[in-house]
Design an enzyme around this catalytic site. Sequence first.
Site, PDB file in Angstrom:
ATOM      1  N   GLY A 169      80.234   1.338 128.880  1.00  0.00           N
ATOM      2  CA  GLY A 169      80.913   2.360 129.684  1.00  0.00           C
ATOM      3  C   GLY A 169      82.328   1.898 129.984  1.00  0.00           C
ATOM      4  N   GLY A 202      75.465  -5.511 128.987  1.00  0.00           N
ATOM      5  CA  GLY A 202      74.919  -5.366 127.630  1.00  0.00           C
ATOM      6  C   GLY A 202      75.870  -5.979 126.618  1.00  0.00           C
ATOM      7  N   THR A 203      77.146  -5.698 126.799  1.00  0.00           N
ATOM      8  CA  THR A 203      78.186  -6.202 125.889  1.00  0.00           C
ATOM      9  C   THR A 203      78.142  -7.721 125.799  1.00  0.00           C
ATOM     10  OG1 THR A 203      79.565  -4.331 126.481  1.00  0.00           O
ATOM     11  CG2 THR A 203      80.690  -6.235 125.531  1.00  0.00           C
ATOM     12  N   THR A 232      83.629  -3.770 134.504  1.00  0.00           N
ATOM     13  CA  THR A 232      82.634  -2.779 134.918  1.00  0.00           C
ATOM     14  C   THR A 232      82.897  -2.352 136.362  1.00  0.00           C
ATOM     15  OG1 THR A 232      80.336  -2.349 135.555  1.00  0.00           O
ATOM     16  CG2 THR A 232      80.936  -4.633 135.387  1.00  0.00           C
ATOM     17  N   ILE A 233      82.722  -1.082 136.594  1.00  0.00           N
ATOM     18  CA  ILE A 233      82.883  -0.596 137.976  1.00  0.00           C
ATOM     19  C   ILE A 233      81.729  -1.074 138.851  1.00  0.00           C
ATOM     20  CG2 ILE A 233      84.172   1.468 137.290  1.00  0.00           C
ATOM     21  CD1 ILE A 233      81.570   3.089 137.965  1.00  0.00           C
ATOM     22  N   ASP A 234      80.642  -1.573 138.211  1.00  0.00           N
ATOM     23  CA  ASP A 234      79.450  -1.945 138.985  1.00  0.00           C
ATOM     24  C   ASP A 234      79.571  -3.325 139.651  1.00  0.00           C
ATOM     25  OD1 ASP A 234      78.501   0.384 137.840  1.00  0.00           O
ATOM     26  OD2 ASP A 234      77.338  -0.640 136.296  1.00  0.00           O
ATOM     27  N   ARG A 252      78.362   2.715 123.532  1.00  0.00           N
ATOM     28  CA  ARG A 252      77.264   1.810 123.892  1.00  0.00           C
ATOM     29  C   ARG A 252      76.490   1.477 122.613  1.00  0.00           C
ATOM     30  NH1 ARG A 252      76.798   1.247 129.303  1.00  0.00           N
ATOM     31  NH2 ARG A 252      77.436   2.974 130.658  1.00  0.00           N
ATOM     32  N   ARG A 300      76.771  18.994 159.344  1.00  0.00           N
ATOM     33  CA  ARG A 300      75.721  18.788 158.337  1.00  0.00           C
ATOM     34  C   ARG A 300      75.484  17.304 158.050  1.00  0.00           C
ATOM     35  NH1 ARG A 300      78.272  23.115 154.157  1.00  0.00           N
ATOM     36  NH2 ARG A 300      76.915  24.872 154.636  1.00  0.00           N
ATOM     37  N   GLU A 358      73.220   5.155 143.205  1.00  0.00           N
ATOM     38  CA  GLU A 358      72.395   5.880 142.219  1.00  0.00           C
ATOM     39  C   GLU A 358      71.104   5.125 141.904  1.00  0.00           C
ATOM     40  OE1 GLU A 358      74.480   6.285 138.481  1.00  0.00           O
ATOM     41  OE2 GLU A 358      74.910   4.152 138.344  1.00  0.00           O
TER      42      GLU A 358
HETATM   43  O1  F6P Z   1      78.020   0.679 134.045  1.00  0.00           O
HETATM   44  C1  F6P Z   1      78.961   1.613 134.456  1.00  0.00           C
HETATM   45  C2  F6P Z   1      78.294   2.926 134.749  1.00  0.00           C
HETATM   46  O2  F6P Z   1      79.291   3.849 135.128  1.00  0.00           O
HETATM   47  C3  F6P Z   1      77.183   2.876 135.783  1.00  0.00           C
HETATM   48  O3  F6P Z   1      77.683   2.838 137.099  1.00  0.00           O
HETATM   49  C4  F6P Z   1      76.423   4.121 135.443  1.00  0.00           C
HETATM   50  O4  F6P Z   1      75.068   3.999 135.840  1.00  0.00           O
HETATM   51  C5  F6P Z   1      76.523   4.180 133.944  1.00  0.00           C
HETATM   52  O5  F6P Z   1      77.662   3.435 133.593  1.00  0.00           O
HETATM   53  C6  F6P Z   1      76.659   5.563 133.384  1.00  0.00           C
HETATM   54  O6  F6P Z   1      76.611   5.457 132.000  1.00  0.00           O
HETATM   55  P1  F6P Z   1      77.055   6.596 130.981  1.00  0.00           P
HETATM   56  O7  F6P Z   1      78.540   6.711 131.036  1.00  0.00           O
HETATM   57  O8  F6P Z   1      76.573   6.099 129.666  1.00  0.00           O
HETATM   58  O9  F6P Z   1      76.399   7.858 131.454  1.00  0.00           O
END
Ligand code: F6P
Length: 357
Positions: free
Chosen positions: A11, A113-114, A134-136, A74, A171, A231
């Site tokens: 990603g 993964g990379t 990675t943003i994660d 990917r 809300r 998520e």
């Molecule tokens: O690993 C980065 C990420 O944006 C995660 O935060 C997210 O779960 C995933 O990739 C989404 O993947 P894709 O772009 O393949 O839907």
Amino acid sequence: MKRIGLLTSGGDCQALNAAMRGVVKSMYNSGEQIEVYGFLNGYQGLIYGNYRMLDPSDFSGILTRGGTILGSSRTPFKTIREPDEKGLNKVEAMKHNYHKRNLDCLVILGGNGTHKTANLLREEGLNIVTLPKTIDNDLWGTDMTFGFQSAVDIATNVIDAIHTTADSHGRVFIVEVMGHKVGFLTLNAGLASGADIILIPEIPYDIDKVVEAINRRKERGASFTIIAVAEGAISKEDAKLSKKEYKKKLANREHPSVSYEVASEIEKRTGQEVRVTVPGHMQRGGSPCPYDRVFASRLGAEAGKLILKGEYGFMVGYRNREIVKVPLEEVAGKLKMLEPKASIIKEAKLLGISFGD
Ligand code: F6P
């Protein structure tokens, strides 16, 4: 003369271009002659020999540009040893394309993964240097990945905007934040935007505690509640399931994601209106924030230095405020998660934030 290959895999995120620019600029500026092969769309470009020769002008003006000039895709590690639909051995094809161009080194920008595939290529004898994107922020061996801070900015802006409308309508609002299986992004965006409840995978939630926190706010006179939900957030009951059982449950889930499940439970138990906002891939889009521009440029420059010295087999990472080189075998296959006892969690709780635990 150094011949390097560049590729961006998995990603995308902000500052991939800034990082590649850092590698190439630092090498050009050393006076060394270099040839740069840009493999297109991640490992796919290396497998099928799709590349573009890059010169200094390709790296000019891209510091602030989001996405990746090389494209990304990917290529699952799980099936990397399996032949493709036409019977091609993907690992042998990557090695062949590397050797055919007489590369001194392959610079790979990617996340979890990379890095597994990057380490496999190292084991197969290729010279590899990697950069943590990675943003994660879930990559082992580095305190920080580039892309993360830019995504925190975006998710924070979303929750900031939701605050005003939540206030007007009294809300409960849920904002679902990316982050895959970890909660760094949700925790930081939630803290930065003053979320009242933060649900992250590392701390399974109890829906009754979430409802208690909403009711407590109501009793104190607050008309609205903001919940930042990762998520990958998971309830206490689901956390007890085996991996297989949980996968099966997800496959049959009536709601599109965990946020909608939480929303429906809250509505049932409180009778309050709940709305869900999912900013999704916006969090990976647009220009890198200044922090990521600086950070990715520094990592890239250090990677260039390593290549010039002929030091291969490392990820250039960041630990204890220092840029460091981390052996690839230490990085590959490990997930960095938030520690539930980390001081940032304790401080968030001191601020009155509920984690639903
Ligand atoms: O690993 C980065 C990420 O944006 C995660 O935060 C997210 O779960 C995933 O990739 C989404 O993947 P894709 O772009 O393949 O839907």
